[in-house]
Design a protein around this motif. Structure first.
Motif, PDB file in Angstrom:
ATOM      1  N   UNK A 183       0.850  -1.184   0.000  1.00 56.63           N
ATOM      2  CA  UNK A 183       0.000   0.000   0.000  1.00 56.63           C
ATOM      3  C   UNK A 183       0.890   1.240   0.000  1.00 56.63           C
ATOM      4  N   UNK A 184       0.488   2.234  -0.777  1.00 57.42           N
ATOM      5  CA  UNK A 184       1.223   3.502  -0.808  1.00 57.42           C
ATOM      6  C   UNK A 184       0.243   4.647  -0.586  1.00 57.42           C
ATOM      7  N   UNK A 185       0.671   5.663   0.171  1.00 56.00           N
ATOM      8  CA  UNK A 185      -0.162   6.852   0.332  1.00 56.00           C
ATOM      9  C   UNK A 185      -0.215   7.621  -0.989  1.00 56.00           C
ATOM     10  N   UNK A 186      -1.344   8.262  -1.229  1.00 58.95           N
ATOM     11  CA  UNK A 186      -1.482   9.061  -2.448  1.00 58.95           C
ATOM     12  C   UNK A 186      -0.373  10.104  -2.547  1.00 58.95           C
ATOM     13  N   UNK A 239     -10.825   2.771   0.930  1.00 59.76           N
ATOM     14  CA  UNK A 239     -10.639   2.773  -0.528  1.00 59.76           C
ATOM     15  C   UNK A 239      -9.649   1.703  -0.962  1.00 59.76           C
ATOM     16  N   UNK A 240      -8.611   1.502  -0.185  1.00 58.15           N
ATOM     17  CA  UNK A 240      -7.548   0.567  -0.538  1.00 58.15           C
ATOM     18  C   UNK A 240      -8.066  -0.858  -0.731  1.00 58.15           C
ATOM     19  N   UNK A 241      -9.213  -1.169  -0.109  1.00 59.70           N
ATOM     20  CA  UNK A 241      -9.774  -2.515  -0.224  1.00 59.70           C
ATOM     21  C   UNK A 241     -10.852  -2.613  -1.310  1.00 59.70           C
ATOM     22  N   UNK A 242     -11.151  -1.493  -1.945  1.00 58.57           N
ATOM     23  CA  UNK A 242     -12.204  -1.471  -2.959  1.00 58.57           C
ATOM     24  C   UNK A 242     -11.661  -1.441  -4.382  1.00 58.57           C
ATOM     25  N   UNK A 243     -10.358  -1.422  -4.524  1.00 60.12           N
ATOM     26  CA  UNK A 243      -9.760  -1.294  -5.847  1.00 60.12           C
ATOM     27  C   UNK A 243      -8.573  -2.233  -5.977  1.00 60.12           C
ATOM     28  N   UNK A 244      -8.332  -2.696  -7.197  1.00 59.43           N
ATOM     29  CA  UNK A 244      -7.151  -3.535  -7.410  1.00 59.43           C
ATOM     30  C   UNK A 244      -5.898  -2.692  -7.565  1.00 59.43           C
ATOM     31  N   UNK A 245      -6.051  -1.362  -7.635  1.00 58.17           N
ATOM     32  CA  UNK A 245      -4.897  -0.474  -7.608  1.00 58.17           C
ATOM     33  C   UNK A 245      -4.200  -0.296  -8.939  1.00 58.17           C
ATOM     34  N   UNK A 246      -2.893  -0.149  -8.870  1.00 57.20           N
ATOM     35  CA  UNK A 246      -2.084   0.176 -10.043  1.00 57.20           C
ATOM     36  C   UNK A 246      -0.985  -0.870 -10.195  1.00 57.20           C
ATOM     37  N   UNK A 247      -0.813  -1.354 -11.413  1.00 53.74           N
ATOM     38  CA  UNK A 247       0.250  -2.312 -11.729  1.00 53.74           C
ATOM     39  C   UNK A 247       1.297  -1.615 -12.581  1.00 53.74           C
ATOM     40  N   UNK A 248       2.553  -1.687 -12.142  1.00 55.07           N
ATOM     41  CA  UNK A 248       3.661  -1.025 -12.831  1.00 55.07           C
ATOM     42  C   UNK A 248       4.721  -2.066 -13.167  1.00 55.07           C
TER      43      UNK A 248
END
Length: 452
Positions: free
Chosen positions: A27-30, A69-78
């Motif tokens: 997890x990363x802060x915005x 929010x962190x649990x509602x999204x699959x986030x970003x893949x880099x």
């Protein structure tokens, strides 16, 4: 991505390794993703992000429930081919090939995240209405860099620190080579990166055209198009272009079917109108052949090298303009043969329309609007003007624009019985193989007379 190096910091992080790939996930802060937004583009992502219900839902989650929010999204893949682990859960990422490295998945999350930060930095939620595509967002991000930097510079101890804008967590996953010192492992990583990217995006049903664009199959055609047309094409999903890439691919089969390569796909002429999905499928199959393209950047992306195919695609680059010319000139050619074009039931006269009709590719104003099924056999007839050289490459036997200026009216005179027989029904005209055969013969006859 530009610049090619960025530092990201995780709040919590773990590393996992399997084969040639190391996964850094956490997890990363915005507030710690500004650098990624500064430099990020979506070139490596098979789909471009587009504002809409998906991004609206993400923005709502950020605003109303930032703590979950962190649990509602699959986030970003880099993905990055080079990295360095720093202190305090920080990683320096280097992107050496932006076609396969950068943001691989999560483009809509990235767009929503950036939009949220922009709204907070400007104190203006209305800015969201100006963001329709990723390119819109990047333009606004650059335009308001001073305000963004001011927001970024605020310390948590400051009274004006905006916790809602910066403190929520975002899932972040980074793929890097498992062993940077092992050249074979690094090469295997590069080969697998795009297949991983494609597999992740398969969950949203990527179109065949989007996958082909990612493989590099459209690059020759893209470079052959006039710049004004090339910029209007939706080369991959959500690019926002007005011109669909499958329309170009369908037209490209006009010169491609002149090639004398072994095992060339068989395509019925009417399918450039009635079955553009098949045109895209056969195009992908042809471009995937080893005698047509070769692997680059691992096994996923390919470069078309066959001089015969390249010559056909270069001719295809001229077809959109010729298509528009036929669309514009067909009414006058019809009237030159005693017809009253404006009386045809599927034809709309510009003067009776609320908006000015234009041609599809070049957006030139025209006097009539009508279904393109009426002209597709005429467009296909251009194939008769293409000749095959001794080396198997193709080229125009005569200037196609000049040929149309001189002979279109005569060809339309021969076409008139077909139009009458089908009562100008564009579906019946455009889907009938006989329409295409007749017009091809008419073009061929006029070319022979011109050359005599």
């Amino acid at each position: 991505m530009n610049p090619n190096t960025v530092i990201v910091r995780f709040e919590t992080v773990a590393e996992q390794t399997a084969g040639p790939v190391r996964r850094i996930v956490g997890f990363a802060h915005a507030r710690d993703l500004f650098g990624l937004l500064d430099s990020a583009d979506l070139e490596a992502n098979p789909r471009s992000a587009k504002a809409g219900p998906v991004t609206d839902s993400i923005l709502e989650s950020i605003t109303e429930t930032p703590e979950t929010f962190v649990f509602k999204t699959k986030g970003i893949l880099v993905g990055a081919s080079s990295y360095e682990k720093l202190q305090r859960n920080r990683y320096r990422l280097s992107f050496e090939n932006t076609k396969i490295e950068g943001i691989l998945d999560g483009g809509h999350n990235t767009l929503a995240l950036g939009t949220h930060i922009l709204m907070r930095a400007l104190g203006d939620n209305a800015i969201k209405r100006k963001i329709r595509t990723w390119s819109n967002f990047k333009d606004l991000w650059e335009e308001h860099r001073d305000e963004i930097e001011e927001l970024r510079a605020r310390k948590t101890s400051h009274d004006d620190y905006d916790a809602d804008a910066l403190d929520f967590l975002v899932p972040l996953e980074i793929l890097v080579p498992s062993d940077l010192e092992d050249e074979e492992s690094t090469e295997a990583f590069n080969s697998s990166l795009l297949s991983i990217c494609s597999a992740r995006n398969n969950n949203v049903q990527l179109t065949l055209e989007t996958k082909a664009a990612k493989k590099g199959f459209y690059e020759v055609l893209r470079s052959a198009l006039p710049k004004g047309i090339e910029k209007r094409v939706e080369w991959k999903s959500n690019d926002g272009g007005d011109v669909k890439v499958r329309d170009l691919i369908a037209l490209s089969w006009i010169p491609l079917t002149k090639l004398e390569l072994e095992d060339m796909p068989k395509l019925l002429p009417q399918n450039i109108y009635r079955n553009k999905g098949e045109c895209a499928k056969l195009f992908d199959e042809l471009m995937s052949r080893d005698d047509v393209s070769k692997a680059t950047d691992g096994e996923y992306t390919r470069e078309v090298y066959s001089k015969q195919v390249v010559s056909a695609l270069k001719l295809a680059g001229a077809l959109p303009k010729l298509y528009d010319k036929i669309y514009r000139d067909f009414p006058e050619a019809y009237k030159a043969n005693g017809g009253k074009f404006g009386n045809i039931n599927v034809v709309k006269i510009a003067g009776n329309m609320r908006t000015q009709p234009t041609t599809y590719f070049t957006e030139e104003e025209v006097d009539y609007s009508y279904p393109d099924g009426l002209i597709m056999p005429l467009v296909y007839g251009l194939k008769a003007l293409i000749e095959v050289g001794d080396d198997g490459t193709v080229d125009w036997a005569t200037d196609p624009e000049e040929f149309l200026d001189e002979h279109l009216a005569v060809i339309v005179r021969k076409y008139r019985p077909v139009l009458d027989a089908f009562r100008f029904d564009p579906q019946k005209v455009g889907k009938n193989e006989g329409s295409y055969d007749l017009i091809y013969d008419a073009f061929e006859t006029q070319l022979e007379r011109q050359s005599a």
